[in-house]
Design a protein around this motif. Structure first.
Motif, short mmCIF file in Angstrom:
data_model
loop_
_atom_site.label_atom_id
_atom_site.label_comp_id
_atom_site.label_asym_id
_atom_site.label_seq_id
_atom_site.Cartn_x
_atom_site.Cartn_y
_atom_site.Cartn_z
N UNK A 1 0.85 -1.20 0.00
CA UNK A 1 0.00 0.00 0.00
C UNK A 1 0.88 1.24 0.00
N UNK A 2 0.51 2.21 -0.84
CA UNK A 2 1.19 3.50 -0.87
C UNK A 2 0.21 4.56 -0.42
N UNK A 3 0.64 5.36 0.54
CA UNK A 3 -0.14 6.51 1.00
C UNK A 3 0.54 7.76 0.44
N UNK A 4 -0.22 8.60 -0.23
CA UNK A 4 0.34 9.83 -0.80
C UNK A 4 -0.61 10.98 -0.49
N UNK A 5 -0.09 12.18 -0.60
CA UNK A 5 -0.90 13.37 -0.34
C UNK A 5 -0.27 14.18 0.77
N UNK A 6 -1.08 15.04 1.37
CA UNK A 6 -0.56 15.90 2.42
C UNK A 6 -1.52 15.95 3.60
N UNK A 7 -0.93 16.14 4.76
CA UNK A 7 -1.70 16.26 6.01
C UNK A 7 -1.19 17.48 6.76
N UNK B 1 -2.53 -6.22 4.13
CA UNK B 1 -1.45 -5.28 3.82
C UNK B 1 -0.13 -5.93 4.20
N UNK B 2 0.77 -6.06 3.22
CA UNK B 2 2.07 -6.67 3.49
C UNK B 2 3.14 -5.61 3.74
N UNK B 3 2.99 -4.44 3.13
CA UNK B 3 3.95 -3.35 3.36
C UNK B 3 3.27 -2.03 3.09
#
Length: 112
Positions: free
Chosen positions: A73-79, A98-100
């Protein structure tokens, strides 16, 4: 007579050999079917991670993009702050399947 028999035999052998070498759409179906099921599994995992982020009340969930591929899983964006980056990564790692996690989230500058 011999000529007609030879011609009939030739036609029979030719048509039989064409059938042996012909490819049907069924031959390529397992590959496309497995690709479809893999994409469906990736979409489902992305949705599960997004739902977990919403359930965990990550404030900036609408600005987080989730992409899954084969369990990665890739998380992208801004917080808005660093703690949300860490929390989002922890939540994603806790989702079954989810493995990574590649956490590519960034902290948004004030006023953006």
């Amino acid at each position: 007579m011999k000529c007609k028999l030879a011609f009939v035999l030739f036609c029979f052998l030719t048509s039989a050999s064409m059938g042996a070498y012909a490819q049907t759409s069924e031959a390529s179906a397992p590959t496309s079917q497995s690709a479809r099921s893999s994409r469906a599994a990736d979409r489902a995992l992305s949705k599960q991670v997004r739902a977990a982020l919403i359930k965990a009340k990550i404030v900036d969930t609408p600005t987080i993009f989730v992409r899954a591929k084969n369990g990665s899983v890739t998380l992208a964006g801004s917080v808005s702050d660093q703690s949300q980056i860490e929390r989002a990564g922890d939540v994603a790692r806790g989702v079954s399947g989810v493995s990574s996690v590649n956490n590519a989230l960034t902290v948004r500058q004030p006023g953006q």
